[in-house]
Design a protein around this motif. Sequence first.
Motif, PDB file in Angstrom:
ATOM      1  N   GLY A   3      33.522 -71.709  -8.054  1.00  0.00           N
ATOM      2  CA  GLY A   3      33.004 -70.399  -7.676  1.00  0.00           C
ATOM      3  C   GLY A   3      33.716 -69.301  -8.447  1.00  0.00           C
ATOM      4  O   GLY A   3      34.885 -69.423  -8.794  1.00  0.00           O
ATOM      5  N   ASN A   4      33.017 -68.215  -8.684  1.00  0.00           N
ATOM      6  CA  ASN A   4      33.615 -67.131  -9.449  1.00  0.00           C
ATOM      7  C   ASN A   4      33.540 -65.804  -8.735  1.00  0.00           C
ATOM      8  O   ASN A   4      33.746 -64.764  -9.333  1.00  0.00           O
ATOM      9  N   HIS A   5      33.260 -65.818  -7.434  1.00  0.00           N
ATOM     10  CA  HIS A   5      33.136 -64.580  -6.673  1.00  0.00           C
ATOM     11  C   HIS A   5      34.300 -64.495  -5.706  1.00  0.00           C
ATOM     12  O   HIS A   5      34.272 -65.069  -4.631  1.00  0.00           O
ATOM     13  N   LYS A   8      35.652 -61.335  -1.541  1.00  0.00           N
ATOM     14  CA  LYS A   8      34.822 -61.629  -0.383  1.00  0.00           C
ATOM     15  C   LYS A   8      34.563 -60.393   0.468  1.00  0.00           C
ATOM     16  O   LYS A   8      33.549 -60.299   1.149  1.00  0.00           O
ATOM     17  N   THR A 178      22.724 -67.051  -9.804  1.00  0.00           N
ATOM     18  CA  THR A 178      23.791 -66.091  -9.557  1.00  0.00           C
ATOM     19  C   THR A 178      23.315 -65.007  -8.598  1.00  0.00           C
ATOM     20  O   THR A 178      22.218 -64.492  -8.776  1.00  0.00           O
ATOM     21  N   PRO A 179      24.053 -64.666  -7.563  1.00  0.00           N
ATOM     22  CA  PRO A 179      25.410 -65.091  -7.224  1.00  0.00           C
ATOM     23  C   PRO A 179      25.456 -66.008  -6.007  1.00  0.00           C
ATOM     24  O   PRO A 179      26.408 -65.969  -5.242  1.00  0.00           O
ATOM     25  N   THR A 181      25.134 -69.698  -3.686  1.00  0.00           N
ATOM     26  CA  THR A 181      25.340 -71.133  -3.659  1.00  0.00           C
ATOM     27  C   THR A 181      23.990 -71.828  -3.513  1.00  0.00           C
ATOM     28  O   THR A 181      22.962 -71.184  -3.277  1.00  0.00           O
ATOM     29  N   SER A 232      28.677 -70.258 -13.968  1.00  0.00           N
ATOM     30  CA  SER A 232      29.605 -70.389 -12.847  1.00  0.00           C
ATOM     31  C   SER A 232      28.840 -70.535 -11.539  1.00  0.00           C
ATOM     32  O   SER A 232      28.136 -69.613 -11.114  1.00  0.00           O
ATOM     33  N   THR A 234      28.500 -70.754  -7.547  1.00  0.00           N
ATOM     34  CA  THR A 234      29.169 -70.188  -6.376  1.00  0.00           C
ATOM     35  C   THR A 234      29.311 -71.249  -5.288  1.00  0.00           C
ATOM     36  O   THR A 234      28.319 -71.804  -4.824  1.00  0.00           O
ATOM     37  N   ASN A 238      32.610 -69.053  -1.224  1.00  0.00           N
ATOM     38  CA  ASN A 238      32.433 -67.752  -1.853  1.00  0.00           C
ATOM     39  C   ASN A 238      31.017 -67.213  -1.722  1.00  0.00           C
ATOM     40  O   ASN A 238      30.697 -66.169  -2.294  1.00  0.00           O
ATOM     41  N   ASP A 239      30.192 -67.903  -0.963  1.00  0.00           N
ATOM     42  CA  ASP A 239      28.814 -67.446  -0.805  1.00  0.00           C
ATOM     43  C   ASP A 239      28.751 -66.270   0.165  1.00  0.00           C
ATOM     44  O   ASP A 239      29.517 -66.191   1.123  1.00  0.00           O
TER      45      ASP A 239
END
Length: 315
Positions: A3-5, A8, A178-179, A181, A232, A234, A238-239
């Motif tokens: 994940g890249n987010h 949160k 993106t973004p 899951t 990337s 998610t 990070n969702d």
Amino acid sequence: MTGNHKDKSITRRRAIAVTGGTLAAGGLAVAGYQTAFADAGTTATDAATTATTTTASESAGSCMTLMSSVTEGPYYLDNALVRKDITEGKSGVPLTLRLTVVDATDGCTPVSGAAVEIWHCDAWGYYSGYTTANPGGSAPAESEDGSTADDNTYLRGYQVANAGGVVKFETIFPGWYTPRTCHIHLKVHTGGQKEDGTYEGGKVNYTGQLFFADDIAEEIFTLEPYSKHSGSYTTLDNDMVYDGGGASSGLLTLKAVHKKDPSKGYKGFLTLGIDPDAENTGAGSGGGGGEGGTPPSDAPTGTPPSDAPSVSASS
């Protein structure tokens, strides 16, 4: 894929539980497994008996919490067909969904006749009705998949629950965009009827999303055709929609068709605890990240083709 987010506090949108308390996920999972994975030849009467027996054997209150309702997202189209197989030739890892709809306000009794509607993206992250939208990362154009799928209807459909509250769909494992899951959108309707190949009338009792364990999703995404979409991914943590609540938040239980070969597909099941008297379309209830009425700048963008059915805020 990771994940890249990370922020949160900005991107995560916690789903709000309809009622207080925490779902006893084990009780729902048992009910879902025993009713939803009944043999395909099981009669409606047998299914109802199984559901009733299961409910009676559960501890008091184990099924009394409603599922968490969330936004319908920006890619809903009011044109889904009543059908079991929604793939229309789209390539991907086979996925059989068996979902059981129960009345969480009445001891988890099956909701016979409930219409379950699902929709999700294809292996590269494209939704029907939005085939020119950019799924993020790097992916081939949707038109390059070589399928004969209808650009307005693929990977969307309804099924009507039998006497045991069970519906079954044949589809493919969704890709990602993106973004978000990996997920499947879902609505449960009651009070309507099948008409002209679709479902009309009634009301939406529940709007939610179904989710997949990260390890399984990431393994699937190394396979063709998913691997042609790079970028990337998610993770659940990070969702912006999944809130970590397990089954009560839509996390599917998955069973591999062949343990050593994930390309053979999966069976997924979940019990949906709803309130048949409630109404929740999910329209406009989203937070950030494109799961409200309008996609943000970092979500897939685009509009339905000119000949597509109109986008509806509710069904």
